[in-house]
Design a protein around this motif. Structure first.
Motif, short mmCIF file in Angstrom:
data_model
loop_
_atom_site.label_atom_id
_atom_site.label_comp_id
_atom_site.label_asym_id
_atom_site.label_seq_id
_atom_site.Cartn_x
_atom_site.Cartn_y
_atom_site.Cartn_z
N PRO A 5 -50.66 -13.99 -9.30
CA PRO A 5 -49.43 -13.51 -8.66
C PRO A 5 -48.67 -12.62 -9.66
O PRO A 5 -49.08 -12.20 -11.02
CB PRO A 5 -48.59 -15.00 -8.70
CG PRO A 5 -49.65 -15.66 -10.02
CD PRO A 5 -50.72 -15.25 -9.85
N ARG A 6 -47.71 -11.84 -9.14
CA ARG A 6 -47.05 -10.74 -9.90
C ARG A 6 -46.18 -11.43 -10.78
O ARG A 6 -45.38 -12.25 -10.26
CB ARG A 6 -46.21 -9.81 -9.03
CG ARG A 6 -47.21 -9.06 -8.09
CD ARG A 6 -46.37 -8.27 -6.99
NE ARG A 6 -45.66 -7.27 -7.45
CZ ARG A 6 -44.80 -6.54 -6.89
NH1 ARG A 6 -44.81 -6.48 -5.47
NH2 ARG A 6 -44.03 -5.40 -7.47
N ASP A 8 -43.13 -12.33 -13.32
CA ASP A 8 -41.34 -12.13 -13.14
C ASP A 8 -40.99 -10.70 -13.79
O ASP A 8 -40.14 -10.33 -13.54
CB ASP A 8 -40.81 -13.20 -13.58
CG ASP A 8 -41.03 -14.26 -12.51
OD1 ASP A 8 -41.39 -14.08 -11.39
OD2 ASP A 8 -40.61 -15.52 -12.90
N ASN A 11 -41.59 -5.55 -13.88
CA ASN A 11 -40.85 -4.64 -13.42
C ASN A 11 -40.06 -4.09 -14.41
O ASN A 11 -38.79 -4.42 -14.95
CB ASN A 11 -39.93 -4.99 -12.32
CG ASN A 11 -39.22 -3.67 -11.61
OD1 ASN A 11 -39.58 -2.33 -11.79
ND2 ASN A 11 -38.03 -4.03 -10.77
N GLU A 389 -40.28 -0.35 -10.09
CA GLU A 389 -40.43 -0.66 -8.48
C GLU A 389 -39.61 0.70 -7.97
O GLU A 389 -40.25 1.31 -7.01
CB GLU A 389 -39.52 -1.99 -8.22
CG GLU A 389 -40.68 -2.92 -8.46
CD GLU A 389 -40.32 -4.26 -7.72
OE1 GLU A 389 -39.09 -4.19 -6.87
OE2 GLU A 389 -41.01 -5.17 -7.67
N ASP A 798 -41.16 -11.70 2.51
CA ASP A 798 -40.76 -11.89 0.94
C ASP A 798 -41.88 -12.36 0.22
O ASP A 798 -42.28 -11.98 -0.86
CB ASP A 798 -39.57 -13.03 0.93
CG ASP A 798 -38.35 -12.82 1.43
OD1 ASP A 798 -37.56 -12.05 0.48
OD2 ASP A 798 -37.82 -12.80 2.31
N HIS A 799 -42.79 -13.12 0.90
CA HIS A 799 -44.13 -13.76 0.21
C HIS A 799 -45.07 -12.58 0.01
O HIS A 799 -45.74 -12.64 -1.03
CB HIS A 799 -44.60 -14.62 0.95
CG HIS A 799 -45.98 -15.23 0.61
ND1 HIS A 799 -46.04 -16.14 -0.65
CD2 HIS A 799 -47.38 -15.11 1.13
CE1 HIS A 799 -47.44 -16.28 -0.82
NE2 HIS A 799 -48.04 -15.54 0.35
N TRP A 801 -44.29 -9.63 -0.62
CA TRP A 801 -43.91 -8.65 -1.69
C TRP A 801 -44.26 -9.42 -2.93
O TRP A 801 -44.55 -8.56 -4.15
CB TRP A 801 -42.40 -8.55 -1.66
CG TRP A 801 -41.97 -7.28 -2.45
CD1 TRP A 801 -41.08 -7.52 -3.81
CD2 TRP A 801 -41.92 -6.13 -2.02
NE1 TRP A 801 -40.93 -6.37 -4.29
CE2 TRP A 801 -41.57 -5.25 -3.23
CE3 TRP A 801 -42.53 -5.29 -0.97
CZ2 TRP A 801 -41.47 -3.91 -3.24
CZ3 TRP A 801 -42.65 -4.00 -0.93
CH2 TRP A 801 -42.07 -3.35 -2.10
N THR A 802 -44.33 -10.69 -3.25
CA THR A 802 -44.61 -11.25 -4.44
C THR A 802 -46.19 -11.49 -4.51
O THR A 802 -46.70 -11.63 -5.55
CB THR A 802 -43.98 -12.75 -4.51
OG1 THR A 802 -44.25 -13.57 -3.31
CG2 THR A 802 -42.38 -12.48 -4.60
N GLN A 806 -47.43 -3.89 -5.20
CA GLN A 806 -46.21 -3.11 -4.76
C GLN A 806 -46.91 -2.16 -3.56
O GLN A 806 -46.45 -1.96 -2.44
CB GLN A 806 -45.64 -2.36 -5.48
CG GLN A 806 -44.52 -1.97 -4.90
CD GLN A 806 -43.22 -1.23 -5.93
OE1 GLN A 806 -43.26 -1.76 -6.97
NE2 GLN A 806 -42.31 -0.44 -5.40
N PRO A 848 -35.58 -7.76 -3.53
CA PRO A 848 -35.90 -6.69 -4.58
C PRO A 848 -35.64 -5.48 -3.67
O PRO A 848 -35.88 -5.12 -2.74
CB PRO A 848 -37.54 -6.76 -4.54
CG PRO A 848 -37.94 -8.35 -4.31
CD PRO A 848 -36.82 -8.76 -3.49
#
Length: 873
Positions: A5-6, A8, A11, A389, A798-799, A801-802, A806, A848
């Protein structure tokens, strides 16, 4: 492929980068990459050892950026660190620091399938494995731990272990090679000059190679001898026209040495064409990477050759502007990209056989800029880039094409000689360093004698496109008065924006066919209007083309008489035609000219358009206008007429030609829009595919397969058999697109699920090209069998994106946006798709920023579609 997962804290913000730069002063990196197991499909990671030296404020703390699989060991100034305590998401925390520091890291990084970091590709033609890296803006941290920001430059020494039979390369020249085991060797590369992390690069695989040498001198007589290299996948070697690439490279080096008067500073000059590239090219010093779409395996138009030459010279320009002198932070990304876009086109026009490069620029490149600059998300050329981003999103039409257009206007304002003199001063003053816009403006002021801050405030710190039009009054058969008017609004604020323009008004005689050039009047406008006394007393029926020569950046608004002649008869100059038709297309997008009227103009002008790039752009716009900007009740008739015209025109071209290639591409795209093409059309397409004399080539052949598949005329078995008969990268992607284009609801559901998951049905990770092909094929839906999933989109983005990188997430969010609206279901404010998109934005103010930007832009496209349909109705 490893799923992570990306984090937190992935960025990085501008403030964090600035704070780090105040603490840290980098010296050098030693990077040891082990690709020895790259050919093993079960191995999705590679070991990395990194040694970094830097100075710092004693007792301070800082962090390295890293997005790998894991960190095994960290030693700071000889002291082993507790990895569990210092690895925090995308960061490795280092504390406390000494005045002089050495950090050593043992880690494991992940092979990429998204074109970010070290990308791994297996050639479907022969099963060979290829690696290359792509790092801009901040994907270097996917390969090795680093201070991944442009102002912390360092020298790099790279060691790569890989298959001994492979070609292996990095920025520096190969210094030595030693055995590292059975069939494996370790290559050591020369230390580089100081450079930013985002332009480090690595290459490994059984690439085919070509070699040459450049010998020349700068304007002041400094001699330069540069080893040249070209690399491409072995299966593409027969299609690599190395002689032309070397010729363009040498012509470019001559031009830049003469114009910049600084010898190429990076040693060797290798150029490699790589698969599944997510950019056009990248300016890695000593090892420039290009998309292998520039290796032409199908009939290529002269415009495609020109585009490749332009890209070669764009990246070459970066060797000085971007690599030798680099922006401090991504706010000034525009300066290096705009400069290279402008100067690369200038060099193409002046140094190569492609002397009409500005014509293509006016038609194609600026269309990108005008579209981007009218979104609500538009930004000044000097953008406010608060984080990574935002930086990633700003590789856009403003940063490249608007900025280049404005620099062309600047060159007209101060003179080309002064512009290039400023560049020479800039390089001499800031070599190996980092700069801001003010540093370049100072050099411009010295070279031109103009107050550049005033000019910069007007052009670089405001957003939006100006409009230019000439208003005349008539006395009898003569013009009694003529005034050039300017208006403009910043889409973000609604405020009026007026700028200084140096331009020409073209005057054409309508009694000739096409309308014949008579003269061009030099005009400067600083405010809302300026008189043009030279037109007073001239014949009232003369055709007036604002911005003749395309010197400035503005939408043109021809008077009705001039516009009619431009569309129906055309103008007798190629650049003027391109400028006029680009202006007409802007009127279509603004809902001020019906799409069908533009199509009539495209048809009338098509035989005049000598530049295949302009022809392709105008026909693509015509087709897009019919598909999106006409109403649902009139569209089938208009598209049927359009397809019939294209088929007739293709039939008239008995021999292969650039024109026929453009017409074929346009036809195959149009067939993906019409619900029921005339029965003979698909039979004709199949006959072309079966006729060896027609010589479609693999790219056009797969465009044809997609068109047939979209109408149920090619099943999965036929498509797979065609791909198996010629297994190439082009056919592999073409197969995915064609399979997803089939008019079957279950097929569409499967393609949509694959896009949202980023994986195929068998669980394999989709590469960037595979994901895009899936989305493109899903979007080809003339029979409307893939609908009913609009609400699901708003629940899933949303999911996405995470869960995806990107770059990959951007493809999904943009490509699956529910935008195929029809005016009959509601207007630009009340249509259900508009309401749903606006509702998501209203409910997700904290989403985001980059994700919101995509939705805002697609919503603007949706509203523009509906307004244009209203104008068409």
């Amino acid at each position: 492929m490893t799923d992570l997962p990306r984090p937190d804290n992935e960025n990085l913000t501008r403030d964090e980068a600035a704070a780090r730069a105040r603490v840290v002063r980098t010296h050098d990196y030693a990077i040891d990459l082990d690709f020895s197991a790259a050919a093993d499909p079960q191995t999705d990671t590679f070991p990395v050892r990194t040694r970094l030296t830097f100075d710092a404020e004693k007792g301070a703390s800082t962090f390295l950026d890293y997005l790998g699989a894991r960190v095994d060991a960290v030693t700071l100034n000889g002291v082993p660190q507790d990895v569990a305590a210092i690895v925090d998401g995308a960061r490795i925390v280092l504390s406390p620091l000494a005045a002089n520091n050495v950090v050593e890291i043992v880690s494991v990084s992940i092979y990429s399938r998204s074109g970010e970091g070290v990308h791994r590709f297996v050639d479907p033609a022969d099963g060979a494995t290829y690696l290359y890296s792509q790092n801009e803006p901040v994907d270097c941290r996917r390969i090795y731990p680093c201070f991944d920001q442009p102002d912390l430059k360092a020298r790099f020494r790279v060691t790569i272990t890989a298959d001994a039979s492979w070609h292996v390369a990095a920025n520096g020249a190969l210094e030595s090679e030693r055995s590292a085991g059975p069939q494996t060797s370790t290559r050591v590369f020369a230390e580089t000059e100081p450079m930013s992390t985002y332009i480090t690069t690595f290459l490994a695989g059984p690439y085919a190679l070509w070699h040459d040498e450049y010998a020349g001198r700068t304007a002041s007589g400094v001699e330069s001898v540069i080893p040249l290299g070209i690399a491409v996948r072995a299966s593409l070697a027969p299609s690599m026209d190395a002689d032309e690439v070397f010729e363009i490279t040498k012509q470019g080096l001559d031009w830049f040495h003469r114009s910049f008067d600084v010898a190429y500073p990076w040693g060797k000059y290798d150029q490699v064409f790589v698969p599944e590239y997510n950019l056009g090219a990248m300016e890695n010093p000593g090892l420039v990477t290009f998309t292998e779409h520039y290796v032409f395996t199908s009939p290529a138009t002269e415009a495609q050759h020109e585009q490749r030459a332009n890209t070669i010279l764009h990246e070459m320009c970066h060797m000085w502007f971007g690599d030798l002198v680099t922006m401090r932070w991504w706010d000034d990304l525009w300066l290096k990209e705009s400069f290279a876009d402008y100067v690369g086109t200038l060099a193409t026009a002046e140094a190569t056989r492609f002397t009409t490069a500005w014509t293509t620029f006016a038609s194609r490149r600026k269309a990108w800029a005008y579209r981007q600059d009218q979104f609500p998300t538009t930004h000044p050329i000097v953008a406010d880039i608060i984080d990574l981003e935002a930086a990633d999103q700003n590789f856009d039409g403003i940063t490249y094409a608007k900025g280049a257009s404005v620099l062309k206007q600047l060159s007209a304002f101060v003179g080309q000689d002064a512009f290039l003199a400023a560049a020479r001063t800039y390089f001499a003053r800031h070599a190996w360093g980092n700069t801001t816009l003010d540093d370049f403006l100072q050099a411009l002021e010295e070279a031109s004698g103009h107050d550049m801050q005033w000019w910069a405030d007007a052009w670089l710190t405001t957003a939006g496109v100006n409009r230019l039009r000439v208003a005349t009054t008539v006395d009898g058969d003569a013009i009694a008065s003529a005034v050039l008017h300017q208006d403009g609004v910043d889409p973000r604020t609604g405020q009026t924006v007026l700028r200084p323009h140096v331009l020409r008004i073209g005057v054409y005689d309508p009694d000739e066919d096409p309308a014949a050039f008579e003269t061009a009047l030099d005009v400067r406008i600083d405010g809302s209007e300026v008189a043009i006394p030279e037109l007073v007393g001239t014949p009232a029926n003369r055709i007036l083309l604002p911005n003749d020569g395309d010197l400035t950046y503005a939408k043109i608004m021809p008077d009705p008489h001039s516009l009619a002649v431009m569309l129906d008869a055309g103008l007798d100059d190629e650049l003027a035609r391109a400028t006029a038709l680009a202006g007409a297309w802007n009127l279509v997008r603004d809902g001020e000219l019906p799409a069908a009227r533009f199509v009539d103009g495209a048809v009338a002008n098509q035989h005049l358009l000598e530049d295949s790039g302009v022809l392709a752009q105008v026909l693509q716009q015509a087709g897009a206008g019919l598909a999106a900007y006409t109403t649902a009740d009139e569209r089938p008739r208009l598209l049927a007429r359009w397809i019939a015209l294209l088929v007739d025109e293709i039939a008239e071209d008995a021999e292969p030609s650039d024109r026929r290639t453009v017409l074929l591409r346009t036809l195959f795209a149009a067939l993906g829009e019409v619900r029921s093409p005339a029965e003979p059309v698909l039979d004709v397409v199949r006959s072309w595919m079966d006729d060896p004399a027609f010589a479609l080539g693999e790219e056009l052949t797969w465009d044809a397969w997609v068109a047939l598949a979209a109408h149920g005329e090619a099943d999965a078995g036929a498509l797979r058999a065609a791909q198996s008969a010629a297994p190439t990268a082009v056919s592999a992607v073409g197969l995915i697109r064609a399979l997803a284009a089939r008019p079957d609801a279950a097929v569409k559901d499967a393609a949509r699920a694959a896009a949202y998951a980023g994986r195929s049905a068998d669980g394999a990770v989709l590469s960037n090209d595979e994901l895009q092909a899936t989305i493109d094929g899903l979007g080809i839906d003339p029979h409307d069998v893939g609908g009913g999933h609009d609400a699901d989109y708003w629940q899933r983005i949303d999911h996405v994106w995470t869960a995806q990188s990107q770059g990959q997430a951007t493809r999904v969010v943009s490509g699956l946006f529910p935008g195929h609206a029809e005016l009959a279901d509601g207007d630009a404010e009340r249509h259900p798709l508009v309401v749903a998109a606006q509702g998501w934005l209203d409910a997700r103010p904290d989403a985001p920023h980059a994700l919101r930007r995509i939705v805002i832009e697609r919503l603007d496209d949706l509203r523009r579609r509906l307004r244009a349909q209203a104008a068409s109705a």
